[in-house]
Write a protein that holds these residues in place. Sequence first.
Motif, PDB file in Angstrom:
ATOM      1  N   SER A  13       0.825  -1.206   0.000  1.00  0.00           N
ATOM      2  CA  SER A  13       0.000   0.000   0.000  1.00  0.00           C
ATOM      3  C   SER A  13       0.857   1.253   0.000  1.00  0.00           C
ATOM      4  N   LYS A  14       1.582   1.486   1.071  1.00  0.00           N
ATOM      5  CA  LYS A  14       2.307   2.743   1.216  1.00  0.00           C
ATOM      6  C   LYS A  14       3.725   2.650   0.682  1.00  0.00           C
ATOM      7  N   LEU A  15       4.418   1.570   1.033  1.00  0.00           N
ATOM      8  CA  LEU A  15       5.814   1.414   0.637  1.00  0.00           C
ATOM      9  C   LEU A  15       6.004   0.362  -0.440  1.00  0.00           C
ATOM     10  N   ASP A  16       4.904  -0.134  -1.012  1.00  0.00           N
ATOM     11  CA  ASP A  16       4.967  -1.143  -2.077  1.00  0.00           C
ATOM     12  C   ASP A  16       5.760  -2.375  -1.632  1.00  0.00           C
ATOM     13  N   GLN A  17       5.497  -2.817  -0.413  1.00  0.00           N
ATOM     14  CA  GLN A  17       6.157  -4.004   0.117  1.00  0.00           C
ATOM     15  C   GLN A  17       5.091  -4.972   0.625  1.00  0.00           C
ATOM     16  N   GLU A  18       5.078  -6.150   0.048  1.00  0.00           N
ATOM     17  CA  GLU A  18       4.160  -7.178   0.522  1.00  0.00           C
ATOM     18  C   GLU A  18       4.731  -7.843   1.770  1.00  0.00           C
ATOM     19  N   ARG A  19       3.833  -8.342   2.606  1.00  0.00           N
ATOM     20  CA  ARG A  19       4.267  -9.042   3.806  1.00  0.00           C
ATOM     21  C   ARG A  19       3.203 -10.054   4.194  1.00  0.00           C
ATOM     22  N   LEU A  20       3.606 -11.021   4.983  1.00  0.00           N
ATOM     23  CA  LEU A  20       2.721 -12.072   5.460  1.00  0.00           C
ATOM     24  C   LEU A  20       2.555 -11.939   6.964  1.00  0.00           C
ATOM     25  N   LEU A  21       1.328 -12.095   7.419  1.00  0.00           N
ATOM     26  CA  LEU A  21       1.010 -12.028   8.840  1.00  0.00           C
ATOM     27  C   LEU A  21       0.428 -13.360   9.279  1.00  0.00           C
ATOM     28  N   LEU A  22       0.824 -13.780  10.458  1.00  0.00           N
ATOM     29  CA  LEU A  22       0.292 -15.017  11.021  1.00  0.00           C
ATOM     30  C   LEU A  22      -1.141 -14.790  11.489  1.00  0.00           C
ATOM     31  N   VAL A  23      -2.024 -15.699  11.114  1.00  0.00           N
ATOM     32  CA  VAL A  23      -3.432 -15.599  11.498  1.00  0.00           C
ATOM     33  C   VAL A  23      -3.606 -16.328  12.827  1.00  0.00           C
ATOM     34  N   SER A  24      -3.875 -15.572  13.872  1.00  0.00           N
ATOM     35  CA  SER A  24      -4.106 -16.161  15.187  1.00  0.00           C
ATOM     36  C   SER A  24      -5.512 -16.757  15.239  1.00  0.00           C
ATOM     37  N   PRO A  25      -5.797 -17.610  16.217  1.00  0.00           N
ATOM     38  CA  PRO A  25      -7.159 -18.170  16.312  1.00  0.00           C
ATOM     39  C   PRO A  25      -8.232 -17.101  16.469  1.00  0.00           C
ATOM     40  N   GLU A  26      -7.935 -16.043  17.238  1.00  0.00           N
ATOM     41  CA  GLU A  26      -8.928 -14.976  17.397  1.00  0.00           C
ATOM     42  C   GLU A  26      -9.186 -14.257  16.081  1.00  0.00           C
ATOM     43  N   LEU A  27      -8.095 -13.963  15.351  1.00  0.00           N
ATOM     44  CA  LEU A  27      -8.260 -13.305  14.056  1.00  0.00           C
ATOM     45  C   LEU A  27      -8.949 -14.227  13.060  1.00  0.00           C
ATOM     46  N   GLY A  28      -8.663 -15.524  13.127  1.00  0.00           N
ATOM     47  CA  GLY A  28      -9.324 -16.468  12.231  1.00  0.00           C
ATOM     48  C   GLY A  28     -10.830 -16.499  12.430  1.00  0.00           C
ATOM     49  N   GLU A  29     -11.282 -16.402  13.679  1.00  0.00           N
ATOM     50  CA  GLU A  29     -12.728 -16.380  13.930  1.00  0.00           C
ATOM     51  C   GLU A  29     -13.373 -15.131  13.341  1.00  0.00           C
ATOM     52  N   VAL A  30     -12.690 -14.009  13.457  1.00  0.00           N
ATOM     53  CA  VAL A  30     -13.246 -12.762  12.915  1.00  0.00           C
ATOM     54  C   VAL A  30     -13.326 -12.827  11.395  1.00  0.00           C
ATOM     55  N   THR A  48      -9.209   6.187  -2.964  1.00  0.00           N
ATOM     56  CA  THR A  48      -9.300   7.646  -2.891  1.00  0.00           C
ATOM     57  C   THR A  48      -7.936   8.316  -2.937  1.00  0.00           C
ATOM     58  N   LEU A  49      -6.869   7.603  -2.564  1.00  0.00           N
ATOM     59  CA  LEU A  49      -5.533   8.189  -2.604  1.00  0.00           C
ATOM     60  C   LEU A  49      -4.936   8.119  -4.004  1.00  0.00           C
ATOM     61  N   GLU A  50      -5.033   6.954  -4.629  1.00  0.00           N
ATOM     62  CA  GLU A  50      -4.517   6.800  -5.987  1.00  0.00           C
ATOM     63  C   GLU A  50      -5.506   7.279  -7.049  1.00  0.00           C
ATOM     64  N   ARG A  51      -6.789   7.403  -6.648  1.00  0.00           N
ATOM     65  CA  ARG A  51      -7.852   7.826  -7.567  1.00  0.00           C
ATOM     66  C   ARG A  51      -7.967   6.866  -8.746  1.00  0.00           C
ATOM     67  N   LEU A  52      -8.001   5.604  -8.394  1.00  0.00           N
ATOM     68  CA  LEU A  52      -8.109   4.559  -9.401  1.00  0.00           C
ATOM     69  C   LEU A  52      -9.128   3.531  -8.944  1.00  0.00           C
ATOM     70  N   TRP A  53      -9.791   2.904  -9.916  1.00  0.00           N
ATOM     71  CA  TRP A  53     -10.693   1.798  -9.638  1.00  0.00           C
ATOM     72  C   TRP A  53      -9.922   0.491  -9.782  1.00  0.00           C
ATOM     73  N   SER A  54     -10.144  -0.396  -8.859  1.00  0.00           N
ATOM     74  CA  SER A  54      -9.494  -1.700  -8.923  1.00  0.00           C
ATOM     75  C   SER A  54     -10.316  -2.648  -9.784  1.00  0.00           C
ATOM     76  N   ALA A  55      -9.696  -3.750 -10.122  1.00  0.00           N
ATOM     77  CA  ALA A  55     -10.429  -4.783 -10.847  1.00  0.00           C
ATOM     78  C   ALA A  55     -11.424  -5.460  -9.907  1.00  0.00           C
ATOM     79  N   PRO A  56     -12.495  -6.042 -10.426  1.00  0.00           N
ATOM     80  CA  PRO A  56     -13.445  -6.753  -9.555  1.00  0.00           C
ATOM     81  C   PRO A  56     -12.753  -7.883  -8.801  1.00  0.00           C
ATOM     82  N   MET A  57     -12.831  -7.822  -7.480  1.00  0.00           N
ATOM     83  CA  MET A  57     -12.157  -8.791  -6.624  1.00  0.00           C
ATOM     84  C   MET A  57     -13.060  -9.140  -5.453  1.00  0.00           C
ATOM     85  N   PRO A  58     -12.849 -10.316  -4.844  1.00  0.00           N
ATOM     86  CA  PRO A  58     -13.673 -10.723  -3.691  1.00  0.00           C
ATOM     87  C   PRO A  58     -13.183 -10.063  -2.395  1.00  0.00           C
ATOM     88  N   PHE A  59     -13.433  -8.779  -2.258  1.00  0.00           N
ATOM     89  CA  PHE A  59     -13.001  -8.058  -1.062  1.00  0.00           C
ATOM     90  C   PHE A  59     -13.749  -8.576   0.166  1.00  0.00           C
TER      91      PHE A  59
END
Length: 488
Positions: free
Chosen positions: A186-203, A226-237
Motif C-alpha cells: 500500500s504505502k511502501l509497495d512491500q508485501e508481507r505475510l502475517l500469522l493468522v491467530s485463532p482470534e483473528l481467524g474467527e473474525v 481515494t488516494l490513488e484515484r483509481l478503480w481496482s479490478a473486480p475482486m472478492p473483497f
Amino acid sequence: MRPRVNAHTIFNWVRAFYQDLARWAADEPARWGPWVAPCPVHDSDTDHSKNRARRKAAMDQRTRTLLHALPALVKAVERQLKDAQTCLATGRETSAGALFSTPAGETLLRRAGVSSRVYADDPATGRRRDLTVEEERAFWAWAIVEVLRHTGMRIEEALELTHHSFVAYQLPTTGEIVPMLQVAPSKLDQERLLLVSPELGEVLTAIIHRVRRGQQAMPLVAAYDTLERLWSAPMPFLFQRRCGPEDRAIPRNYIYTCLNDALAASGLTRPANEQLRYTPHDFRRIFVTDALRSGLPPHIAARICGHRTVDTTLGYVAIYPEDVINHHRSFIARRRTLRPSEEYREPTAQEWQDFLAHFELRKVALGVCARDFGTPCVHEHACIRCPVLRPDPEQRPRLEEIHANLLDRLQEAKEQGWLGEVAAIEASLAAAEQKLAAMRDLAARHTTVHLGMPDFRTTAGRLTNDPAGVNAHPISRTGGEAATAIGE
C-alpha cells in the motif's frame, strides 16, 4: 485557547517569500530590489525539533490512554453486536403492529412493510429505527476493531483484503499447516505475510460468512482508491456490503461512521470526561506498543508492520513509565544477587536505636551537624572548623562572643610568642568568620523589608511654570493657600 497547529508551516511560507524576493532581486535589481527587506522570521523560528517532540509526546499520551481503554472498547463492540443481532432477530419474529422488548430494556413497535429491512418505532421518542442498519454497523464496527487490533494494519491495507489473501504455510520442521494473511502493498509497495491467530481467524470467518450470504463464492466488486484515484479490478473483497440491489466495497468514511457510533454507544470517556475517539491508525500504534511491551524484538515488529527501518517502528511506541520502573527494579534485583546477603538483612533493635540516636546527637550549640551516619567527628567536636556544620542564625550572638574570645586569645598568644597557638587560633578565627558570614546570609534571606506607605501629598499637586502662582490650580498649593483661594 488551543495553540495553532500549523504555525511552523506559516513561518516557513513567510521565510521562503522573503528569500525568494532576495533571489529575484539578484537577477532583476531594478524590479525587485525595492521590495527586499530583512526577513522577520529567523532560522530558529522554523526549527521543527521542538514541535516534533511535542507532537510525539501528545501521540504517546494518546496511545497510552487508548491502550488502557481498549479492553473496554472490545467488550463494548461485542455487546453492541450481540444486542443488535438479538434485536433484529426479535423484530423479524414480531408481527407488524406488535410491541417487543430489546436487550437494552427498550420497548419498540414493529412497523408494517414489505421491505427486506426491519423498521421499528420507539413509542417514547417517536423516532423510527432501522434495525437492519443498526445491526450492520455494529457488525462492521466489531469487525474492523478486531482486525486492526490483531494485525496492526493500515486502514487501506485492511480494506484491500480479499478472499485470495489467505496463504497456507507449511512449517519445515513439523510439517504443520499455518494460515497466513498476505497484505497487499500500500504505502511502501512491500508485501508481507502475517500469522493468522485463532482470534483473528474467527473474525475473518465471520466476515466471509456474512459476505457470502449462503453462496458458494464471494461477490466480485470493484473498489475505488481515494488516494490513488483509481478503480481496482473486480475482486472478492472481505470488506463489502449489500447496498440496495448491488454489492459495494466498504469505503473509509463508512468505517469512521461505524467506529464513531460504537464509541458514542459505549460511553467511554477520557479522564476529563470527554468522549474517547479512536481512529484506525490508533490501533496500529496500540498494536506496536503492546507487541514491544510483550517482549517482541523491534526489528521483528518492523517487519510485521511493513516499516523499512526500526526507527519508524520505535516512533510508534508509547511505553508506560511503569515498564521502565519494573525493568529498573528487576535490574536492581539482579545486582543484589551478586552482593553479600548480609548487607540486606533486617536491622536489629539496637542498630535501629543507634540510628535514631545519631540524629538526636546532631544538634550542637551553633547549629546542626550534617555528618553521615556511622562516621566519626574528624575535628574532635571542634564545630567552628567543621565544614559540615549548618549554622543556626539564632546562635549568632554566641558565635560573635566566641569570635571576640578568639581575638583576645590571638593577642595573648602573639604577646607570649606561642607561634603554634597563633596558627591554630588563626585557623579557628577564619572558620568563625566564615560561619558568621553564612549566618548573616541566612538571616538576610528571611528578613522582612518594610516598604512603608505611599505618600502622595508632595507629588499630587499640579506642576506649573508660573513663578507668581497666578494661574496655579488650588490643588497644587498648601492647605491654607487652597482655603484662601477658595474663599477668594
